[in-house]
Design an enzyme around this catalytic site. Sequence first.
Site, short mmCIF file in Angstrom:
data_model
loop_
_atom_site.label_atom_id
_atom_site.label_comp_id
_atom_site.label_asym_id
_atom_site.label_seq_id
_atom_site.Cartn_x
_atom_site.Cartn_y
_atom_site.Cartn_z
N GLU A 51 0.83 -1.22 0.00
CA GLU A 51 0.00 0.00 0.00
C GLU A 51 0.86 1.27 0.00
O GLU A 51 0.53 2.27 0.64
CB GLU A 51 -1.03 -0.04 1.13
CG GLU A 51 -1.95 -1.24 0.94
CD GLU A 51 -3.30 -1.15 1.59
OE1 GLU A 51 -3.75 -0.04 1.88
OE2 GLU A 51 -3.90 -2.21 1.79
N1 CAA Z 1 -5.91 11.62 -3.74
C1 CAA Z 1 -6.44 12.01 -4.91
N2 CAA Z 1 -5.71 12.15 -6.02
C2 CAA Z 1 -4.40 11.91 -5.96
C3 CAA Z 1 -3.78 11.47 -4.75
C4 CAA Z 1 -4.60 11.32 -3.61
N3 CAA Z 1 -4.11 10.93 -2.44
N4 CAA Z 1 -2.46 11.30 -5.00
C5 CAA Z 1 -2.25 11.59 -6.31
N5 CAA Z 1 -3.44 11.96 -6.87
C6 CAA Z 1 -3.68 12.37 -8.24
C7 CAA Z 1 -2.92 13.65 -8.57
O1 CAA Z 1 -3.68 14.79 -8.20
C8 CAA Z 1 -2.77 13.53 -10.07
O2 CAA Z 1 -3.97 13.90 -10.73
P1 CAA Z 1 -4.04 15.23 -11.66
O3 CAA Z 1 -2.98 15.09 -12.69
O4 CAA Z 1 -5.43 15.21 -12.20
O5 CAA Z 1 -3.79 16.37 -10.73
C9 CAA Z 1 -2.61 12.04 -10.28
O6 CAA Z 1 -3.14 11.41 -9.13
C10 CAA Z 1 -1.18 11.63 -10.46
O7 CAA Z 1 -0.45 12.08 -9.35
P2 CAA Z 1 1.08 12.44 -9.42
O8 CAA Z 1 1.32 13.39 -10.56
O9 CAA Z 1 1.48 12.87 -8.06
O10 CAA Z 1 1.68 11.03 -9.84
P3 CAA Z 1 3.10 10.39 -9.63
O11 CAA Z 1 3.41 9.54 -10.79
O12 CAA Z 1 4.10 11.41 -9.23
O13 CAA Z 1 2.87 9.33 -8.40
C11 CAA Z 1 2.41 8.47 -6.28
C12 CAA Z 1 2.13 9.55 -7.32
C13 CAA Z 1 1.91 9.05 -4.96
C14 CAA Z 1 3.87 8.16 -6.15
C15 CAA Z 1 1.59 7.20 -6.68
O14 CAA Z 1 2.08 6.67 -7.89
C16 CAA Z 1 1.59 6.13 -5.62
O15 CAA Z 1 0.87 6.25 -4.62
N6 CAA Z 1 2.36 5.06 -5.82
C17 CAA Z 1 2.33 3.90 -4.92
C18 CAA Z 1 1.28 2.92 -5.32
C19 CAA Z 1 0.88 2.03 -4.20
O16 CAA Z 1 0.60 2.45 -3.09
N7 CAA Z 1 0.76 0.75 -4.49
C20 CAA Z 1 0.30 -0.20 -3.55
C21 CAA Z 1 -0.39 -1.32 -4.25
S1 CAA Z 1 -1.90 -1.79 -3.56
C22 CAA Z 1 -1.54 -2.92 -2.36
O17 CAA Z 1 -0.45 -3.03 -1.87
C23 CAA Z 1 -2.74 -3.66 -1.92
C24 CAA Z 1 -2.53 -4.92 -1.25
O18 CAA Z 1 -2.85 -5.97 -1.81
C25 CAA Z 1 -2.17 -4.95 0.18
#
Ligand code: CAA
Length: 380
Positions: free
Chosen positions: A363
């Site tokens: 996550e």
């Molecule tokens: N709420 C709403 N929107 C969000 C957000 C949030 N918390 N975080 C990012 N966004 C939106 C941004 O506003 C953007 O949208 P717009 O272009 O319309 O403004 C879009 O998402 C992209 O955001 P970024 O430009 O910031 O994207 P990025 O490429 O720099 O990456 C990141 C952002 C936070 C690093 C994201 O890629 C991320 O969270 N990565 C990790 C993924 C993750 O947590 N994976 C876990 C897998 S699920 C799992 O583990 C489940 C399980 O089985 C236990």
Amino acid sequence: MDFSLTEEQLMIQQAAKDFAQNELLPGVIERDDAQKFPDELVRKMGELGFMGMMVDEKYGGSGLGTQAYVLAMEELSKVDASASVMVSVNNSLVCWGLETYGSEEQKQKYLTRLASGEIIGAFCLSEPEAGSDATSQKTTAIDKGDHYLLNGTKNWITNGGRAEVFLVIAQTHLDKGHHGINALIVEKGMPGFEIGPKENKLGIRGSDTHSLLFNDVKVPKENRIGADGFGFKFAMKTLAGGRIGIAAQALGIAAGAYDLALQYSKQRKAFGTEIANHQAIAFKLAEMHTKIQAARLLVYQAATDKDNGNDYTLSGAMAKLYASDVAMETTVEAVQIHGGNGFVKDYHVERLMRDAKITQIYEGTSEIQKIVISRSVIKD
Ligand code: CAA
């Protein structure tokens, strides 16, 4: 901030504690060894209301808040993090996402059964080449009029072999980047949907983690969650809450290891006295206790933010970052305090140490939490 617990929250906490001690503790070592978790225990967690804790009662949930959920997560995780990750994914990533963004038809068809624990769900974002870099989705969901044609592979999917309902993130508009992503509800058994082999993991070995393969799976249009292109926002918003659940899991793992270490150090004697009387051990216990309480306050703050309708992206990320580090540190120290006994399975702490590691990874890794936190503080 006032974190005093209500009568109802104290009751949920006690119910989770009783269930963990009476039902999860027996057999936890064997389940870890065998990499199995009986359906019977999942059914019981559903009956007790743990699978849809925050879902409205009209959809079969328990109608509770995030604070009650994190209390239950902590208690379950003290004993069996394999059980609590099932609870966490079903509650935070599947039920919450469907209740918040799903259509009424989707809620009636899927949420009611998921929230009651009749079936469980999985959240499918990660791919072989898109883990932390979640916008780089290679799975495609091509618009074919009345359905999407789904192709690709998902990795490390919790509940992968057990779930009946899968929320799958996939790219529809190949030229629109993350604005062209959708979230689709995929059912087990849809033609072309195959469950890959089970992963043989370091920790949370009772939980079932698989890759998933989609080969020309026809997913009806009505199974898309939210508007066209909402899929990435859906994933981010859902994960922001999911991280509070994992933070509570990390807190529980740490607290479980600490409780065992404290108990052990008051019984085990060396150099003529209980080892708790040696400053080397007493200071470890003092540090563990302090850090666990600090982690608990961060978890409660994030849960309270969510319950009060405040933004919880930052507080959830801080809670997960800190609590997962505390889980890792505390479990390593708990093994150390147990000495040779800590290295053998019967004493539980080596399992808790192995289980702790994933909380720094899934996550959103600790590095991802630092991206989320730093962006938020720099922007402010
Ligand atoms: N709420 C709403 N929107 C969000 C957000 C949030 N918390 N975080 C990012 N966004 C939106 C941004 O506003 C953007 O949208 P717009 O272009 O319309 O403004 C879009 O998402 C992209 O955001 P970024 O430009 O910031 O994207 P990025 O490429 O720099 O990456 C990141 C952002 C936070 C690093 C994201 O890629 C991320 O969270 N990565 C990790 C993924 C993750 O947590 N994976 C876990 C897998 S699920 C799992 O583990 C489940 C399980 O089985 C236990």
